[in-house]
Design an enzyme around this catalytic site. Structure first.
Site, PDB file in Angstrom:
ATOM      1  N   HIS A  16       0.803  -1.320  -0.142  1.00 12.36           N
ATOM      2  CA  HIS A  16       0.084  -0.083  -0.062  1.00 12.36           C
ATOM      3  C   HIS A  16       0.992   1.275  -0.118  1.00 12.36           C
ATOM      4  O   HIS A  16       1.849   1.387   0.747  1.00 12.36           O
ATOM      5  CB  HIS A  16      -0.943  -0.049   1.370  1.00 12.36           C
ATOM      6  CG  HIS A  16      -1.815   1.154   1.336  1.00 12.36           C
ATOM      7  ND1 HIS A  16      -1.397   2.313   1.523  1.00 12.36           N
ATOM      8  CD2 HIS A  16      -3.207   1.337   1.163  1.00 12.36           C
ATOM      9  CE1 HIS A  16      -2.611   3.150   1.454  1.00 12.36           C
ATOM     10  NE2 HIS A  16      -3.602   2.455   1.202  1.00 12.36           N
ATOM     11  N   GLU A  44      10.136  11.901   6.980  1.00 13.78           N
ATOM     12  CA  GLU A  44       8.947  11.657   6.552  1.00 13.78           C
ATOM     13  C   GLU A  44       9.187  11.125   5.123  1.00 13.78           C
ATOM     14  O   GLU A  44      10.388  11.759   4.467  1.00 13.78           O
ATOM     15  CB  GLU A  44       8.141  12.757   6.243  1.00 13.78           C
ATOM     16  CG  GLU A  44       8.111  13.674   7.863  1.00 13.78           C
ATOM     17  CD  GLU A  44       7.135  12.561   8.738  1.00 13.78           C
ATOM     18  OE1 GLU A  44       6.375  11.925   8.292  1.00 13.78           O
ATOM     19  OE2 GLU A  44       7.515  12.887   9.965  1.00 13.78           O
ATOM     20  N   GLU A  57      14.498  15.836   9.677  1.00 11.26           N
ATOM     21  CA  GLU A  57      15.620  16.136  10.399  1.00 11.26           C
ATOM     22  C   GLU A  57      16.354  15.172  11.243  1.00 11.26           C
ATOM     23  O   GLU A  57      15.798  14.279  11.743  1.00 11.26           O
ATOM     24  CB  GLU A  57      14.909  17.146  11.609  1.00 11.26           C
ATOM     25  CG  GLU A  57      14.254  18.465  11.097  1.00 11.26           C
ATOM     26  CD  GLU A  57      12.772  17.903  10.961  1.00 11.26           C
ATOM     27  OE1 GLU A  57      12.230  18.488   9.591  1.00 11.26           O
ATOM     28  OE2 GLU A  57      12.144  17.324  11.285  1.00 11.26           O
ATOM     29  N   ARG A 258       0.198   7.866   7.807  1.00 15.11           N
ATOM     30  CA  ARG A 258      -1.541   7.952   7.273  1.00 15.11           C
ATOM     31  C   ARG A 258      -2.339   6.676   7.769  1.00 15.11           C
ATOM     32  O   ARG A 258      -3.363   6.817   7.422  1.00 15.11           O
ATOM     33  CB  ARG A 258      -1.585   8.330   5.866  1.00 15.11           C
ATOM     34  CG  ARG A 258      -1.185   9.694   5.493  1.00 15.11           C
ATOM     35  CD  ARG A 258      -2.074  10.085   4.342  1.00 15.11           C
ATOM     36  NE  ARG A 258      -1.777   9.571   3.170  1.00 15.11           N
ATOM     37  CZ  ARG A 258      -1.926   9.867   1.833  1.00 15.11           C
ATOM     38  NH1 ARG A 258      -2.474  11.193   1.834  1.00 15.11           N
ATOM     39  NH2 ARG A 258      -1.793   9.080   0.854  1.00 15.11           N
ATOM     40  N   LYS A 259      -1.501   5.661   8.371  1.00  7.61           N
ATOM     41  CA  LYS A 259      -2.222   4.517   8.656  1.00  7.61           C
ATOM     42  C   LYS A 259      -1.924   4.104  10.113  1.00  7.61           C
ATOM     43  O   LYS A 259      -1.727   3.063  10.543  1.00  7.61           O
ATOM     44  CB  LYS A 259      -1.682   3.488   7.679  1.00  7.61           C
ATOM     45  CG  LYS A 259      -2.119   3.466   6.409  1.00  7.61           C
ATOM     46  CD  LYS A 259      -3.774   3.482   6.267  1.00  7.61           C
ATOM     47  CE  LYS A 259      -4.347   3.570   4.730  1.00  7.61           C
ATOM     48  NZ  LYS A 259      -4.263   4.695   4.444  1.00  7.61           N
ATOM     49  N   LYS A 279      10.213   7.704  13.326  1.00  3.49           N
ATOM     50  CA  LYS A 279      10.919   8.460  14.438  1.00  3.49           C
ATOM     51  C   LYS A 279      11.827   7.670  15.288  1.00  3.49           C
ATOM     52  O   LYS A 279      11.650   6.436  15.515  1.00  3.49           O
ATOM     53  CB  LYS A 279       9.473   8.734  15.263  1.00  3.49           C
ATOM     54  CG  LYS A 279       8.770   9.729  14.484  1.00  3.49           C
ATOM     55  CD  LYS A 279       7.394  10.007  15.331  1.00  3.49           C
ATOM     56  CE  LYS A 279       6.610  11.052  14.559  1.00  3.49           C
ATOM     57  NZ  LYS A 279       5.247  11.460  15.383  1.00  3.49           N
ATOM     58  N   ASP A 285       5.970   9.529  20.917  1.00  2.00           N
ATOM     59  CA  ASP A 285       4.932   9.104  20.233  1.00  2.00           C
ATOM     60  C   ASP A 285       4.998   7.815  19.718  1.00  2.00           C
ATOM     61  O   ASP A 285       4.175   6.797  19.952  1.00  2.00           O
ATOM     62  CB  ASP A 285       4.859   9.937  18.539  1.00  2.00           C
ATOM     63  CG  ASP A 285       4.352  11.044  18.660  1.00  2.00           C
ATOM     64  OD1 ASP A 285       3.228  11.237  19.337  1.00  2.00           O
ATOM     65  OD2 ASP A 285       4.397  12.041  17.838  1.00  2.00           O
TER      66      ASP A 285
END
Length: 403
Positions: A16, A44, A57, A258-259, A279, A285
């Protein structure tokens, strides 16, 4: 809690477009952590037709220091990206690991963020950002995961294994699944619907070839979902739009993060909002979501509850969490506030606390273990050596003793 209801969760395959982006981002995390266990990474990824773009970064000894890349570092990053796409299986005109265009826009970490996170003097390492994170476990499956998501993941994982092995050569990398279960008295009682949309080779959208693909998918479902949940009344939607030859980043752009519901609990539990992939583990997170799953899973494994949700909160640059909340949804064998005290004690004794440093050290997170998390869920996986340590159930005795 409602005891009788329908509930649905979805999964998406490694091919996907959003999952391609997640796997690329986590491949970069693994690359940098393999060079420097204290590396800081926020990577990202954007994928679209014949293009992969990195942005974010970093700080990594021996790779990117004082605003400059080490010799050969940029080439190694590009090789990592192309190898990830190749391993997923993309060798298509619209997205091919060897011929796609690649852009690297990674740059140095903000000094203002770094000063809040780095340990200095008497200040312990702070959280990489503010936020709330959740962990969850329930007794619906052997891996203590929501059953709807558990089966959705495993349908696609089996299909991917068959594609890679050549057992299902008509499959292409992009796919989605969805499982709906009817719950009675709070337990899965029947599978009412299964949706599978899979990218396929030319010709498998009509006639005998279409019938072969659909029969294959039903066989996979029968192998994954317990027989007692399936019946003649189970409704199947297999490639309901018809043709699905154009897929992956060529059919739809992909982005890291996004998932997040697919990554966690399929909608059966809250999500704090932060994504995981791309990350390093100073970012709570990721690391705090892992440790709260670890704690919640051990609560359920210990028989202290049938369902357990744990919330934790942090402020950027501050090491200690602001709050810890436990909810056993009326299924606990002890009061939730007593569980909160027990969890706090066990976390301190076994992990060195719930600070970012304590979590990373206690679970061994400063290692290149993240690419494997980026498809088919971060939770409900089998712990294996350094991989998926938050899925261990080695706190059961300590939690019982703390109560």
């Amino acid at each position: 809690m409602r005891q009788n209801y329908l509930f649905t969760s979805e999964s998406v395959s490694e091919g996907h477009p959003d999952k391609v982006a997640d796997q690329i981002s986590d491949s970069i995390v693994d690359l940098f952590l393999s060079k420097d266990p204290e590396a800081r990474i926020a990577c990202e990824t954007l994928t679209t037709t014949q293009l992969v773009v990195l942005a974010g970064e970093i700080r990594c000894k021996g790779v990117y220091e004082d605003g400059a890349w080490a010799p050969g570092a940029l080439d190694e990053i590009e090789r990592t990206v192309r190898n990830t796409v190749r391993e997923i299986g993309y060798e298509q005109e619209g997205f091919h690991w060897e011929t796609l265009r690649f852009e690297n826009n990674l740059h140095g970490q903000s000094a203002h963020i770094a000063q809040g996170v780095d340990a200095s003097g008497n200040k312990d390492e702070g959280a990489g950002d503010q936020g709330i994170m959740f962990g969850f476990a329930c007794d619906e499956t052997p891996d203590l995961m929501p059953a709807t998501l558990y089966y959705s993941h495993r349908i696609l994982h089996r299909m991917a294994a068959d594609r890679h092995s050549g057992a299902a050569p008509f499959l292409e990398p992009d796919a989605k699944s969805q499982v709906t279960l009817r719950f009675e008295n709070g337990k899965p009682a029947a599978c009412t619907a299964v949706v599978v949309s899979t990218q396929h080779a030319p010709g498998y959208d009509a006639g005998e070839k279409e019938a072969e693909l659909k029969a294959y998918v039903k066989k996979v479902v029968a192998d994954i979902v317990p027989a007692e949940l399936l019946s003649d009344e189970t409704v199947y939607h297999i490639n309901p739009t018809g043709s699905f030859e154009i897929g992956g980043p060529d059919g739809d752009a992909g982005l890291t993060g996004r998932k997040i519901i697919v990554d966690t609990y399929g909608g059966a539990a809250p999500h704090g909002g932060g994504a995981f992939s791309g990350k390093d583990p100073t970012k709570v997170d990721r690391s705090a979501a892992y440790v709260t799953r670890y704690l919640a899973k051990n609560v359920v494994a210990a028989g202290l509850a049938k369902r357990c949700t744990i919330q934790i909160a942090y402020a950027i640059g501050v090491s200690e969490p602001l709050s810890l909340y436990v909810d056993t949804h009326g299924t606990g064998t002890v009061a939730d506030d007593k569980l909160e005290s027990a969890i706090t004690k066990v976390a301190q004794d076994r992990l060195g606390g719930m600070t970012p440093r304590g979590i990373r050290a206690g679970l061994g997170l400063n290692k290149p273990i993240y690419r494997t998390t980026a498809a088919y869920g971060h939770f409900g996986r089998t712990p294996n050596g350094d991989f998926f340590p938050w899925e261990r159930t080695d706190l059961v005795d300590a939690l019982k003793a703390a109560l």
